[in-house]
Motif scaffolding. Structure first.
Motif, PDB file in Angstrom:
ATOM      1  N   ASN A 149       7.322 -56.819 -22.732  1.00 15.95           N
ATOM      2  CA  ASN A 149       8.319 -57.848 -22.989  1.00 15.95           C
ATOM      3  C   ASN A 149       7.864 -58.674 -24.187  1.00 15.95           C
ATOM      4  O   ASN A 149       6.793 -59.290 -24.156  1.00 15.95           O
ATOM      5  CB  ASN A 149       8.463 -58.731 -21.743  1.00 15.95           C
ATOM      6  CG  ASN A 149       9.654 -59.662 -21.831  1.00 15.95           C
ATOM      7  OD1 ASN A 149      10.163 -59.938 -22.919  1.00 15.95           O
ATOM      8  ND2 ASN A 149      10.104 -60.143 -20.691  1.00 15.95           N
ATOM      9  N   PRO A 194       7.500 -63.389 -24.007  1.00 16.91           N
ATOM     10  CA  PRO A 194       6.329 -64.189 -23.646  1.00 16.91           C
ATOM     11  C   PRO A 194       5.214 -64.122 -24.679  1.00 16.91           C
ATOM     12  O   PRO A 194       4.449 -65.076 -24.817  1.00 16.91           O
ATOM     13  CB  PRO A 194       5.866 -63.588 -22.318  1.00 16.91           C
ATOM     14  CG  PRO A 194       6.732 -62.461 -22.008  1.00 16.91           C
ATOM     15  CD  PRO A 194       7.811 -62.358 -23.010  1.00 16.91           C
ATOM     16  N   ARG A 213       6.120 -66.575 -27.354  1.00 21.42           N
ATOM     17  CA  ARG A 213       5.873 -67.946 -26.859  1.00 21.42           C
ATOM     18  C   ARG A 213       4.379 -68.270 -26.839  1.00 21.42           C
ATOM     19  O   ARG A 213       3.983 -69.421 -26.992  1.00 21.42           O
ATOM     20  CB  ARG A 213       6.457 -68.102 -25.447  1.00 21.42           C
ATOM     21  CG  ARG A 213       7.942 -68.389 -25.449  1.00 21.42           C
ATOM     22  CD  ARG A 213       8.388 -68.946 -24.118  1.00 21.42           C
ATOM     23  NE  ARG A 213       8.253 -67.991 -23.037  1.00 21.42           N
ATOM     24  CZ  ARG A 213       9.140 -67.019 -22.776  1.00 21.42           C
ATOM     25  NH1 ARG A 213      10.224 -66.900 -23.524  1.00 21.42           N
ATOM     26  NH2 ARG A 213       8.944 -66.187 -21.792  1.00 21.42           N
ATOM     27  N   THR A 241       1.061 -56.229 -14.171  1.00 21.48           N
ATOM     28  CA  THR A 241       1.655 -57.061 -15.217  1.00 21.48           C
ATOM     29  C   THR A 241       2.456 -56.192 -16.186  1.00 21.48           C
ATOM     30  O   THR A 241       3.521 -56.592 -16.657  1.00 21.48           O
ATOM     31  CB  THR A 241       0.550 -57.814 -15.983  1.00 21.48           C
ATOM     32  OG1 THR A 241      -0.280 -58.459 -15.030  1.00 21.48           O
ATOM     33  CG2 THR A 241       1.125 -58.837 -16.937  1.00 21.48           C
ATOM     34  N   SER A 292       9.053 -59.893 -12.013  1.00 19.58           N
ATOM     35  CA  SER A 292       8.437 -60.122 -13.311  1.00 19.58           C
ATOM     36  C   SER A 292       9.408 -60.803 -14.277  1.00 19.58           C
ATOM     37  O   SER A 292       9.041 -61.737 -14.996  1.00 19.58           O
ATOM     38  CB  SER A 292       7.963 -58.785 -13.862  1.00 19.58           C
ATOM     39  OG  SER A 292       7.404 -58.929 -15.106  1.00 19.58           O
ATOM     40  N   ARG A 315       9.899 -64.395 -13.251  1.00 19.02           N
ATOM     41  CA  ARG A 315       8.697 -65.179 -13.534  1.00 19.02           C
ATOM     42  C   ARG A 315       8.637 -65.529 -15.027  1.00 19.02           C
ATOM     43  O   ARG A 315       8.365 -66.669 -15.403  1.00 19.02           O
ATOM     44  CB  ARG A 315       7.449 -64.389 -13.125  1.00 19.02           C
ATOM     45  CG  ARG A 315       6.177 -65.225 -13.179  1.00 19.02           C
ATOM     46  CD  ARG A 315       4.933 -64.374 -13.146  1.00 19.02           C
ATOM     47  NE  ARG A 315       4.709 -63.797 -11.835  1.00 19.02           N
ATOM     48  CZ  ARG A 315       4.581 -62.488 -11.609  1.00 19.02           C
ATOM     49  NH1 ARG A 315       4.687 -61.643 -12.594  1.00 19.02           N
ATOM     50  NH2 ARG A 315       4.372 -62.044 -10.405  1.00 19.02           N
ATOM     51  N   THR A 316       8.927 -64.545 -15.860  1.00 17.63           N
ATOM     52  CA  THR A 316       8.919 -64.769 -17.306  1.00 17.63           C
ATOM     53  C   THR A 316       9.960 -65.808 -17.702  1.00 17.63           C
ATOM     54  O   THR A 316       9.694 -66.704 -18.500  1.00 17.63           O
ATOM     55  CB  THR A 316       9.198 -63.444 -18.047  1.00 17.63           C
ATOM     56  OG1 THR A 316       8.280 -62.471 -17.579  1.00 17.63           O
ATOM     57  CG2 THR A 316       9.062 -63.598 -19.533  1.00 17.63           C
TER      58      THR A 316
END
Lengths: 155, 230
Positions: free
Chosen positions: A102, A105, A108, A152, B156, B159-160
């Motif tokens: 992703n 994130p 960020r 993750t 997920s 959460r992100t």
């Protein structure tokens, strides 16, 4: 500089994917001050995929800018004929790696584009210069205290 | 405090419609194997609806029980895995990492709930169904184990998103595909560490019980019995 240790599958895929519809000069656009995350790859800040720009995005600027260049005329003609640019993805993971990445994130967390994508700002056609192995990701995750659980990224 | 994801299944609400099974197949790219292989026990359903017939004809009652991975706190599948493909996360999820799995199938043998499935084949979908694959979930190849993940891709994503908005995850933000599809709202998902969440409230119900509780696997799925049964 190409990484010499890419696995065979990846290498084949890379050559195939480098056949882009037009030799898009990243260098020129970055030098003119256009950031990666504005217009062209704007969904990078919002979600998993950075996105590849459609021909409409090109024409936002190139309706007026550098209209005398042959490459721009080629793009303009393509749009007139109702077609789009068939960009080929340069970075990505094969299905067997089971990676779900992703972008948002990472942006960020102030990870620079060049960390994972190499010196694209100095390239014409985008090339795959960074070998995105798991060690590469895990090292950075450790440094930045990001989660290192398998789940993750792998699911 | 870390989350502790769990689920409550209200058997009084379950009508056995199998919408959860269909939704799970669509969300998690679960292949079908065809009738011959299914007859050999190779069918894969991360969630299944078990049917129990009670009484003698014509006074027969049919009861349903949706069974998915119970995400046990003391999961029997975890210590038997030689590669740590099956492991526990900080959120209490019983994770299955396909990259690590070498297909020993010890975990499936250890699991008392029969909710782990082995990929005997590389999955194939008849055209045009190959276009409906969920890009957020891996397509598992031959030789690995797979099982219900509590839709970890959705956990997920939420959460992100919550982190981006600098807020906590609210109760009800995360819905696994089965819970989302359940027309009777029999499946409730949430954080068991939050005493106010709906799943915590339901899990404390006197109607609640765990599947094969005496095995000591400490499942995080609570089944709420029909009032007539309890």
């Amino acid at each position: 500089m190409c990484s010499p240790r890419l696995p065979a599958v990846r290498r084949r895929r890379r050559r195939f994917r480098l056949a882009q519809p037009i030799p898009f000069p990243h260098k020129t656009h970055i030098a003119k001050g256009l950031p990666c995350t504005d217009y062209c790859h704007e969904s990078v800040t919002k979600g998993p995929v950075a996105g590849l720009p459609s021909i409409k995005t090109c024409m936002i600027c190139h309706d007026a800018i550098a209209t005398d260049k042959p490459l721009i005329q080629q793009v303009a003609n393509l749009q007139k004929s109702g077609r789009d640019l068939a960009w080929q993805r340069v970075y990505g993971y094969p299905n067997e790696s089971h990676v779900r990445f992703n972008h948002a994130p990472h942006i960020r967390a102030n990870v620079e584009c060049s960390t994972c994508h190499g010196p694209i700002a100095e390239q014409t056609v985008a090339e795959r210069n960074v070998n995105l192995t798991m060690g590469f990701c895990v090292n950075c995750h450790k440094q930045k205290n990001a989660s290192n659980d398998c789940l993750t990224c792998h699911y | 405090m870390p989350h502790r994801w769990g689920m409550a299944v209200d058997l009084d609400r379950c009508t056995g419609c199998e919408a959860c099974v269909t939704a799970c197949h669509a969300e998690n790219n679960i292949p079908t194997v065809g009738p011959e292989q299914a007859a050999r026990g190779r069918a894969m359903h991360w969630i299944r609806v078990e049917r129990y017939w009670e009484g003698d004809f014509p006074d027969v009652r049919l009861k349903f029980r949706p069974v998915m991975c119970q995400q046990c706190d003391a999961a029997p599948c975890e210590p038997v895995c030689p590669t740590y493909a099956s492991h526990h996360t900080a959120d209490g999820l019983n994770a299955q990492v396909y990259n690590r799995c070498i297909g020993t199938r010890y975990c499936a043998n250890a699991c008392p709930y029969n909710v782990r499935f082995f990929d005997f084949f590389n999955p194939q979908w008849p055209k045009p169904l190959h276009l409906q694959l969920n890009p957020d979930v891996s397509v598992r190849e031959v030789g690995v184990m797979e099982k219900c993940t509590f839709c970890v891709q959705r956990i997920s994503a939420v959460r992100t998103q919550a982190k981006a908005e600098t807020r906590e995850i609210k109760d009800g933000d995360i819905k696994p595909a089965c819970a989302q599809a359940c027309p009777a709202k029999a499946l409730v998902f949430g954080d068991l560490n939050d005493p106010e969440s709906e799943v915590s409230r339901l899990s404390r119900s006197p109607r609640g019980s765990k599947l094969l509780d005496d095995l000591g696997t400490l499942p995080k799925v609570t089944y709420l019995a029909r009032p007539s049964d309890s």
